[in-house]
Write an enzyme that holds these catalytic residues in place. Sequence first.
Site, mmCIF file in Angstrom:
data_model
loop_
_atom_site.group_PDB
_atom_site.id
_atom_site.type_symbol
_atom_site.label_atom_id
_atom_site.label_comp_id
_atom_site.label_asym_id
_atom_site.label_seq_id
_atom_site.Cartn_x
_atom_site.Cartn_y
_atom_site.Cartn_z
ATOM 1 C CB CYS A 7 -5.965 -1.891 -6.980
ATOM 2 S SG CYS A 7 -5.736 -2.185 -8.739
ATOM 3 N N GLY A 33 -6.408 4.635 -6.877
ATOM 4 C CA GLY A 33 -6.890 4.306 -8.214
ATOM 5 C C GLY A 33 -8.090 5.147 -8.575
ATOM 6 C CG ASN A 107 -3.299 -3.431 -4.209
ATOM 7 O OD1 ASN A 107 -2.894 -3.005 -3.156
ATOM 8 N ND2 ASN A 107 -2.811 -3.007 -5.359
ATOM 9 N N GLY A 108 -2.359 -5.715 -6.872
ATOM 10 C CA GLY A 108 -1.040 -6.295 -7.134
ATOM 11 C C GLY A 108 -0.957 -6.800 -8.562
ATOM 12 C CE1 TYR A 247 3.159 10.418 -5.064
ATOM 13 C CE2 TYR A 247 3.120 8.277 -6.134
ATOM 14 C CZ TYR A 247 2.696 9.595 -6.063
ATOM 15 O OH TYR A 247 1.809 10.067 -6.975
#
Length: 486
Positions: A7, A33, A107-108, A247
């Site tokens: 996210c 996302g 986020n997570g 990445y």
Amino acid sequence: MKPTDRCGIFGIFGHPEAANLTYLGLYSLQHRGQESAGIVSVEGQMLHSHRGMGLVSEVFTQEVLGKLPGMSAIGHVRYSTAGASHIKNAQPFVVEYYKGGLAIAHNGNLTNARRIRDDLEAQGSIFQSTMDTEVIIHLIAHSREPTLRDRVVTALQQVKGAYSLLLLGEGQLIAIRDPNGFRPLALGRLEDAYVIASETCAFDLIGAEYHRDVEPGEVLVIDEKGPRSIRPFEKTTNSLCVFELIYFARPDSIIFDRGVYAVRLALGRQLAREHPIKADVVVPIPDSGFPATIGYARESGIPLEMGLIRNHYIGRTFIEPEQSIRHFGVKIKLNALKDAIRGKRVILVDDSIVRATTGRKIVRMIRNAGAEAIHARISSPPITHPCFYGIDTPMKKDLIAATHTVDEVSAYLTTDSLGYLSLEGLRECVGDNEHSFCYACFTGDYPVPILSCPEVSQMELFGFRSQEAEVRIGPRGRERKRESES
Ligand code: SF4
């Protein structure tokens, strides 16, 4: 297929164009996302929200943004890691509780969300979504601490796992990073306003200045008096996600105090030192393999060629024409440039291998374009374990490096040779002198325990595919399944 984050979150406090700037910030974070996007703004005590499925550009129009007034806002782009892809799981979440309105963007992934959720449901809580973020909201609502900050801290002291969070309510923007600091979160300034984003590339677009990272375990409260920080959590070692540098993050971002592009160049150089081979050209798999390929080419002295051309206009779901007599597969996205490849010994560089199914097709494409030899070089170590901290990776059995040797993976890819970057090489390139990074997907050494709910398996805990979960769920899960069938 690559592992997918994840996210992106963005927040701003104290700017008359708060919603518009959040929209732009989310635009820069779109790579984190693509399933849903949302913005919540606040004017006075009133929260205004809009969420939808799709890309930021599809969800928001000028008219919609015009209905998000106020000087502060938070936004979220989502790819589902825990919880299904559905509008009810799109964030930011907005709730009304006994203290008024509250919005949250996360986020997570939490590693004990299931157990807390079970307990809360047993006490009568009703959940609207399948997101573990909602667990945090319920815990905040259950707290009787006098300030929002303290209610949030009380809630977070009960959860484990990865979270970079933004909360908006009670005249405050609160930014928090979990004590391990798995996911990134950066603080910037735009004139008199404060901005927070998953990645600094969001600051560049809106002309904000990167100030510093929100630190692991930091609770940063921004209100009319300015920013104030506390560090209320028990101190632990940092576990920064190394895959952000390999990445996930955009190369033009600064993540964990490191320039992503510079790290990826270094990974490519190190890869060339560890796995040299005689060849005519070095070819990147676009786009993510580019910086490491440049590094490999510079270190080896072998020229870089654009041997693969990417079509940038493929939507998220390409529908092949009904009358199609063949399956186009990877060719829809990539095409081999014959002039750059024919008769050449090719070094093909990518940042990671997950299942290797796409890689095999790309190798075939390059072979068909007339390559004399193909040597694959990967700028990360073999991925042997799934991630439970907010990155969508397949289960272990589907990770080719978990079940195959390097030679076997090379044989599957049909390459002439294959070389992965070593873990030591990776550590050196990211400058991990203080053991501050998570490498669990390469080592299985998980910094935060996964099975914090012993009677429920990992599969169930993280909402993985149900047919797999059926095979592996523990006794309590089987009981639940029987109940639901009866
Ligand atoms: S397991 Fe891998 S992808 Fe997940 S947080 Fe750790 S390094 Fe990142």
